[in-house]
Write a protein that holds these residues in place. Sequence first.
Motif, PDB file in Angstrom:
ATOM      1  N   VAL A  33     -12.550  -2.399  12.773  1.00 21.63           N
ATOM      2  CA  VAL A  33     -11.777  -3.485  13.369  1.00 21.63           C
ATOM      3  C   VAL A  33     -12.763  -4.343  14.163  1.00 21.63           C
ATOM      4  CG1 VAL A  33      -9.973  -4.079  15.047  1.00 21.63           C
ATOM      5  CG2 VAL A  33      -9.679  -2.096  13.535  1.00 21.63           C
ATOM      6  N   LEU A  59      -7.962  -8.997  18.093  1.00 21.93           N
ATOM      7  CA  LEU A  59      -8.438  -7.945  17.194  1.00 21.93           C
ATOM      8  C   LEU A  59      -8.086  -8.272  15.747  1.00 21.93           C
ATOM      9  CD1 LEU A  59      -7.162  -5.036  19.435  1.00 21.93           C
ATOM     10  CD2 LEU A  59      -9.561  -5.644  19.070  1.00 21.93           C
ATOM     11  N   TRP A 117      -8.273  -6.461  11.800  1.00 23.32           N
ATOM     12  CA  TRP A 117      -8.602  -5.335  10.927  1.00 23.32           C
ATOM     13  C   TRP A 117      -9.554  -5.825   9.842  1.00 23.32           C
ATOM     14  CZ3 TRP A 117      -5.754  -1.309  12.882  1.00 23.32           C
ATOM     15  CH2 TRP A 117      -6.046  -0.052  12.342  1.00 23.32           C
ATOM     16  N   VAL A 118     -10.599  -5.066   9.544  1.00 29.00           N
ATOM     17  CA  VAL A 118     -11.581  -5.460   8.545  1.00 29.00           C
ATOM     18  C   VAL A 118     -11.465  -4.636   7.270  1.00 29.00           C
ATOM     19  CG1 VAL A 118     -14.054  -5.646   8.031  1.00 29.00           C
ATOM     20  CG2 VAL A 118     -13.194  -6.262  10.313  1.00 29.00           C
ATOM     21  N   ALA A 119     -11.481  -3.303   7.421  1.00 29.73           N
ATOM     22  CA  ALA A 119     -11.474  -2.434   6.252  1.00 29.73           C
ATOM     23  C   ALA A 119     -11.032  -1.043   6.656  1.00 29.73           C
ATOM     24  CB  ALA A 119     -12.871  -2.364   5.629  1.00 29.73           C
ATOM     25  N   ASN A 120     -10.490  -0.308   5.696  1.00 35.36           N
ATOM     26  CA  ASN A 120     -10.243   1.105   5.955  1.00 35.36           C
ATOM     27  C   ASN A 120     -10.495   1.941   4.724  1.00 35.36           C
ATOM     28  OD1 ASN A 120      -7.855   0.919   4.465  1.00 35.36           O
ATOM     29  ND2 ASN A 120      -6.507   1.286   6.202  1.00 35.36           N
ATOM     30  N   ARG A 161      -9.672  -0.423   1.425  1.00 36.27           N
ATOM     31  CA  ARG A 161      -8.995  -1.718   1.482  1.00 36.27           C
ATOM     32  C   ARG A 161      -9.768  -2.630   2.414  1.00 36.27           C
ATOM     33  NH1 ARG A 161      -2.816   0.154   2.621  1.00 36.27           N
ATOM     34  NH2 ARG A 161      -3.900   1.280   4.273  1.00 36.27           N
ATOM     35  N   TYR A 162      -9.671  -3.923   2.102  1.00 38.05           N
ATOM     36  CA  TYR A 162     -10.414  -4.924   2.862  1.00 38.05           C
ATOM     37  C   TYR A 162      -9.520  -6.118   3.156  1.00 38.05           C
ATOM     38  CZ  TYR A 162     -14.298  -2.304   0.847  1.00 38.05           C
ATOM     39  OH  TYR A 162     -15.158  -1.291   0.468  1.00 38.05           O
ATOM     40  N   VAL A 163      -9.740  -6.743   4.293  1.00 42.85           N
ATOM     41  CA  VAL A 163      -9.067  -8.005   4.568  1.00 42.85           C
ATOM     42  C   VAL A 163      -9.682  -9.057   3.644  1.00 42.85           C
ATOM     43  CG1 VAL A 163     -10.650  -8.728   6.400  1.00 42.85           C
ATOM     44  CG2 VAL A 163      -8.268  -9.491   6.443  1.00 42.85           C
ATOM     45  N   PHE A 188     -15.618  -2.454  15.914  1.00 42.62           N
ATOM     46  CA  PHE A 188     -15.181  -1.147  16.391  1.00 42.62           C
ATOM     47  C   PHE A 188     -14.922  -0.223  15.201  1.00 42.62           C
ATOM     48  CE2 PHE A 188     -14.589  -2.181  20.792  1.00 42.62           C
ATOM     49  CZ  PHE A 188     -14.109  -3.485  20.844  1.00 42.62           C
ATOM     50  N   TRP A 199      -7.890   7.255  12.483  1.00 41.02           N
ATOM     51  CA  TRP A 199      -6.435   7.222  12.594  1.00 41.02           C
ATOM     52  C   TRP A 199      -5.753   8.399  11.923  1.00 41.02           C
ATOM     53  CZ3 TRP A 199      -2.761   3.221  13.872  1.00 41.02           C
ATOM     54  CH2 TRP A 199      -3.327   2.147  14.560  1.00 41.02           C
ATOM     55  N   ASN A 207      -5.049   7.725  17.500  1.00 47.76           N
ATOM     56  CA  ASN A 207      -6.254   7.121  16.958  1.00 47.76           C
ATOM     57  C   ASN A 207      -7.329   7.064  18.030  1.00 47.76           C
ATOM     58  OD1 ASN A 207      -5.747   4.204  18.180  1.00 47.76           O
ATOM     59  ND2 ASN A 207      -3.896   4.738  17.063  1.00 47.76           N
ATOM     60  N   TRP A 234     -11.202   5.324  19.197  1.00 54.55           N
ATOM     61  CA  TRP A 234     -11.997   4.113  19.074  1.00 54.55           C
ATOM     62  C   TRP A 234     -13.391   4.327  19.657  1.00 54.55           C
ATOM     63  CZ3 TRP A 234      -9.947  -0.962  17.699  1.00 54.55           C
ATOM     64  CH2 TRP A 234      -8.617  -0.931  17.305  1.00 54.55           C
ATOM     65  N   GLY A 235     -14.382   3.747  18.993  1.00 55.99           N
ATOM     66  CA  GLY A 235     -15.711   3.703  19.571  1.00 55.99           C
ATOM     67  C   GLY A 235     -15.827   2.548  20.554  1.00 55.99           C
ATOM     68  N   TRP A 293      -0.575  -4.108   4.286  1.00 52.31           N
ATOM     69  CA  TRP A 293      -1.987  -4.471   4.320  1.00 52.31           C
ATOM     70  C   TRP A 293      -2.104  -5.986   4.101  1.00 52.31           C
ATOM     71  CZ3 TRP A 293      -6.075  -2.250   6.184  1.00 52.31           C
ATOM     72  CH2 TRP A 293      -7.320  -2.838   5.952  1.00 52.31           C
ATOM     73  N   PHE A 321      -2.589  -7.490  14.124  1.00 59.22           N
ATOM     74  CA  PHE A 321      -2.332  -7.401  15.551  1.00 59.22           C
ATOM     75  C   PHE A 321      -1.634  -8.674  16.026  1.00 59.22           C
ATOM     76  CE2 PHE A 321      -4.859  -3.705  16.763  1.00 59.22           C
ATOM     77  CZ  PHE A 321      -5.790  -3.605  15.745  1.00 59.22           C
TER      78      PHE A 321
END
Lengths: 116, 112
Positions: free
Chosen positions: A37, A45, A47-50, A59-61, A95, A99, A104, A106-107, B99, B103
Motif C-alpha cells: 500500500v 492511502l 492499495w498497490v498490489a497483493n 492482483r494490481y491496481v 507500506f 492480512w 493486519n 503494517w511496516g 478489487w 480507502f
Amino acid sequence: EVQLVESGGDLVQPGGSLRLSCAASGFIFNGFWMNWVRQAPGKGLEWVANINPDGSAKRYVDSVKGRFTISRDNDKKSVYLQMNSLRVEDTAVYFCTGWTTVTNYWGQGTLVTVSS
Amino acid sequence: DVVLTQSPLFLPVTLGQPASISCRSSQSLVYSGGNAYFNWFQQRPGQSPRHLIYNISNRDSGVPDRFSGSGSGSDFTLKISRVEADDVGVYYCMQHAYWPHTFGQGTKLEIK
C-alpha cells in the motif's frame, strides 16, 4: 513481537527500476495475504498490489499493471515489489502489510522518490 | 472502482467529548449474514496505519472499547465515545470486497 521491515526505497529517475523488500517475523507468514500500500506525500492511502498465501494469485491496481510485480518467498518470510518504468507519480511511502480476515500488520514504510 | 466518501474531512473535538466519522460506499459492501469487508484505520502523525475495526464493528486486538463501528449496506460510522489526546490523527475507512481495495479520503481529527 510482530515485525514487518521494508527496505529498498531510494531516489530514482523516471523510467528507472527499484526492488522493494519486506521481511516479516512474529506471525505465521504463510497464512497471510501480503500487500503493498502506498501513500504519496501529504496524501491518502492507495492499495498497490497483493498476493495470496501460497503466491498463486496476484492482483494490481490499474495504474501499476504491467510495470510492478509482487512476489513472495515463504521460506524467507519475505515479500517483494519489483517496480519498473517508474513515473513521477509513483513517488510515495510504500507500506508492506500482512492480512487475515480479522487482523493486519503494517511496516513503517520505505520512501520511493521518482525525480530527475 | 468502489468510491468511499468520508465526512467530515476535518474534525475538531474537545477532549472527553464524543466524535463520529461517516463513510459512504458507492456500492454495497455487505455479504451473507450482514457481514462486510469493511475496516477502519487510524494513522497517527508520522506513523503507519493502525487497524481499528474489521467487519463493520469488530475491534482488533488491543483497540480500546472507546472505539466502535456500526453500519450496514453502504453507510458506516466510526464513533469515539470520549476523545483522548492520543486519538489525534487521520482516520480512514477501507473496503476489501472489491478489487482494487480502496480507502476513503481520510478524516483529520484534532483537539480543539
